[in-house]
Design a protein around this motif. Structure first.
Motif, PDB file in Angstrom:
ATOM      1  N   ILE A   6      -4.101   7.092  -2.278  1.00  0.00           N
ATOM      2  CA  ILE A   6      -3.883   5.771  -1.712  1.00  0.00           C
ATOM      3  C   ILE A   6      -3.913   4.747  -2.842  1.00  0.00           C
ATOM      4  CG2 ILE A   6      -4.748   4.043  -0.069  1.00  0.00           C
ATOM      5  CD1 ILE A   6      -6.096   6.289   1.463  1.00  0.00           C
ATOM      6  N   TRP A   7      -2.896   3.913  -2.889  1.00  0.00           N
ATOM      7  CA  TRP A   7      -2.810   2.872  -3.901  1.00  0.00           C
ATOM      8  C   TRP A   7      -2.443   1.557  -3.249  1.00  0.00           C
ATOM      9  CZ3 TRP A   7       1.319  -0.251  -5.403  1.00  0.00           C
ATOM     10  CH2 TRP A   7       1.129  -1.009  -6.578  1.00  0.00           C
ATOM     11  N   THR A  62       0.852  -1.186   0.000  1.00  0.00           N
ATOM     12  CA  THR A  62       0.000   0.000   0.000  1.00  0.00           C
ATOM     13  C   THR A  62       0.888   1.236   0.000  1.00  0.00           C
ATOM     14  OG1 THR A  62      -1.737  -1.144   1.231  1.00  0.00           O
ATOM     15  CG2 THR A  62      -1.807   1.262   1.232  1.00  0.00           C
ATOM     16  N   LEU A  63       0.576   2.152  -0.875  1.00  0.00           N
ATOM     17  CA  LEU A  63       1.306   3.411  -0.958  1.00  0.00           C
ATOM     18  C   LEU A  63       0.349   4.545  -0.633  1.00  0.00           C
ATOM     19  CD1 LEU A  63       3.806   5.128  -1.800  1.00  0.00           C
ATOM     20  CD2 LEU A  63       2.874   5.118  -4.121  1.00  0.00           C
ATOM     21  N   VAL A  64       0.749   5.404   0.289  1.00  0.00           N
ATOM     22  CA  VAL A  64      -0.046   6.565   0.662  1.00  0.00           C
ATOM     23  C   VAL A  64       0.790   7.805   0.415  1.00  0.00           C
ATOM     24  CG1 VAL A  64      -1.319   7.724   2.495  1.00  0.00           C
ATOM     25  CG2 VAL A  64      -1.255   5.224   2.415  1.00  0.00           C
ATOM     26  N   TYR A  85       3.509   3.254 -10.278  1.00  0.00           N
ATOM     27  CA  TYR A  85       2.429   4.089  -9.737  1.00  0.00           C
ATOM     28  C   TYR A  85       2.993   5.333  -9.084  1.00  0.00           C
ATOM     29  CZ  TYR A  85      -1.376   5.822  -6.888  1.00  0.00           C
ATOM     30  OH  TYR A  85      -2.302   6.640  -6.315  1.00  0.00           O
ATOM     31  N   ALA A  86       4.088   5.182  -8.320  1.00  0.00           N
ATOM     32  CA  ALA A  86       4.675   6.325  -7.629  1.00  0.00           C
ATOM     33  C   ALA A  86       5.107   7.387  -8.626  1.00  0.00           C
ATOM     34  CB  ALA A  86       5.854   5.876  -6.784  1.00  0.00           C
TER      35      ALA A  86
END
Length: 549
Positions: free
Chosen positions: A46-47, A5-7, A57-58
């Protein structure tokens, strides 16, 4: 592949400080004002996906300015621009009460089904808000005038079967099955732009019968409503079959009493007690008008119980045989100074029959007992759900609908009852004593007929509290199906001609009594009514006898 998970958080003007904080196996984001500013704008992304896609994605994240959302907080253009005009149709005023029809826009451009389940007045008395069972809320302008035009404006839709509405500090609160919703008009065009969740503690299942009914407040600003139980099935959530209190700020909900099958309406008393109705069915041998105390259990075994189930119940103020009323609704007090001698008295509305009843009641030790008799008011074409006395003209306004089993089948309606000041010829008090019954009327009776014992007929019977739907009538004398006839030995009229003592040799408590009489008023008017009453305890006759000294 493992999921990650990336926030990402970006803050445009440093008006907010942020901090990531691990808490209970979760990562919490805490935001606080900074730099003396009241707030700011931020963008949160949020991904979640496979680790192999994280870098891609980043790299795609937009680090630009957060969007300005402030226009969305100011309301938008109206969705229902057209205001609909209807009229007030005055009823005949040749009796004690006149009924006016405040015509609802049954035909409207949005095909809104005008089954009205709740309403209240704004402070000016000219305007009211009303909700429909299908989920709409309307503003009605032109109230409080004897005749003339009414303007209807649709202001909200999509609510979950709302059957209660209350206006507090000029703000509309609507009770649905899921929550109490506050309607906010952000730009002054009358329409609700923001549907705010005030409290959503309501426990909702798929069962059709668990209606959330009425919405009232107390002097401290707390909110109250009733929650139905499941039909022919045991409860699955604690709120099934209960009276609920929601704190003034909406932060918490408390169950005050339970044992209700289908409590349609709520009257909040200043002493912390309540009146509510309930409907004949399983574990409910007949309709009930309940005087409710905190912590009480009122008979419906399929309401929720924590621990061992009860083996008895708190009795009602009175039972009502289904021949009298198949589905009672809300009770309310007539304000003192309104409706002549009925000021300060309790009345009951009927969804099932469209009638209005006076609830005669007296204290009997720690219980309340009494009966119901219909007021001489024309029967309404739809079931009557809610009533409120107008803050200005002091008349009673009513709304109603037809949605489930009932005798009155018009889809909905809005009405006004005006007291004309003419004689009512109705019972005001009923006392059960060790020697008989004392009836007090609003107006003097013709003495000869009133003193004739054969002008009165009385029956009594009990019900059986059990799982089966409803109950037969059972004689007190031998327990068999049927009713006992009660002999009136004599009838004595008071000096003022307004009270009658009916002497009965074998007075005893009973679940249901039916009193009928055919009398004449001193002015020649016909006085013929029925009273369905309940006797828990017999009072001291010496107190009642003073009326006849």
């Amino acid at each position: 592949a493992a999921l990650v998970t990336l926030v990402s958080l970006s803050d445009s003007d440093k008006g907010l400080s942020s901090r990531w904080q691990p808490e209970d196996s979760q990562l919490r984001l805490k935001l606080l004002p900074s730099g003396g500013k009241a707030g700011g704008k931020l963008k949160l992304s949020i991904w979640k996906g496979p680790g192999a896609g994280l870098e891609k994605y980043a790299a795609s994240l937009d680090a630009g300015e957060p969007a300005d959302l402030s226009p969305l907080t100011k309301g938008g253009p109206p969705r229902w621009k057209e205001k609909l005009e209807t009229e007030t149709r005055l009823g005949a005023d040749n009796g004690a009460f006149a009924v006016d029809i405040l015509t609802a826009p049954m035909e409207n451009p949005w095909k809104s089904w005008m089954r009205l389940g709740g309403f209240d007045f704004f402070a000016d008395g000219r305007r009211a808000a009303a909700c429909t069972w299908m989920g709409d809320v309307w503003l009605v302008d032109g109230m409080g005038t004897k005749s003339g035009k009414l303007s209807w404006q649709r202001i909200a839709t999509g609510l979950f079967q709302p059957l209660g509405l209350k206006i507090v500090d000029e703000t509309i609160y609507v009770l649905g099955r899921d929550q109490i919703t506050v309607l906010r008009d952000l730009n002054g065009d009358g329409e609700a732009d923001h549907y705010e969740n005030f409290n959503n503690d309501a426990e909702v299942t798929e069962h059709f019968h668990e209606f959330a009914m009425d919405l009232q407040t107390d002097a401290a600003g707390n909110f109250y409503y009733t929650k139905g139980g499941r039909h022919a099935k045991d409860s699955v959530v604690p709120q099934h079959g209960s009276i609920l209190r929601v704190s003034k700020d909406g932060s918490k909900t408390e169950i005050l009493a339970n044992g209700f099958r289908a409590p349609n309406g709520l009257c909040v008393n200043p002493d912390g007690t309540f009146f509510t109705s309930d409907q004949e069915g399983h574990w409910t041998p007949a309709n009930r008008i309940n005087w409710v105390k905190k912590g009480g259990f009122y008979g419906y075994m399929w309401s929720f119980h924590k621990g061992k189930k009860p083996t008895s119940y708190d009795p009602p103020l009175c039972w009502l045989h289904p021949r009298y009323d198949r589905s009672p609704a809300e009770q309310l007090w007539v304000p003192k100074g309104c409706w002549g001698q009925l000021g300060g008295h309790l009345i009951s509305l009927s969804y099932g029959t469209g009638a209005i009843s006076h609830i005669l009641h007296e204290q009997a030790g720690d219980l309340m007992q009494g009966g119901a008799t219909k007021l001489n008011i024309p029967i309404f074409p739809t079931g009557i759900m809610r009533g409120r006395f107008h803050p200005g003209d002091k008349h009673l306004y009513l709304c109603g609908l037809f949605g489930w089993a009932g005798n009155r089948t018009q889809a909905g309606g809005l009405y006004r009852i005006r007291h004309t000041g003419k004689p009512m010829h109705t019972p005001l008090k009923l006392h059960a004593t060790t020697r008989g019954l004392v009836l007090t009327f609003s107006d003097p009776l013709e003495r000869k007929r009133a003193a004739s014992a054969d002008r009165y007929s009385i029956e009594r019977w009990n019900y059986l509290w059990r799982q089966q739907y409803g109950s037969k009538d059972y004689k007190l004398s031998d327990g068999k199906i049927g009713r006992d006839k009660v002999s009136v030995k004599s009838a004595v009229v008071s000096k003022d001609g307004r009270s009658v003592f009916l002497e009965i040799e074998d007075m005893k408590p009973c679940m249901q009594m039916l009193i009928r009489y055919k009398l004449t008023g001193a002015d020649g008017a016909r006085v013929s009514q029925e009273i369905y009453n309940t006797i828990h305890k017999l009072g001291d006759h010496s107190k009642a006898a003073k009326l006849f000294d």
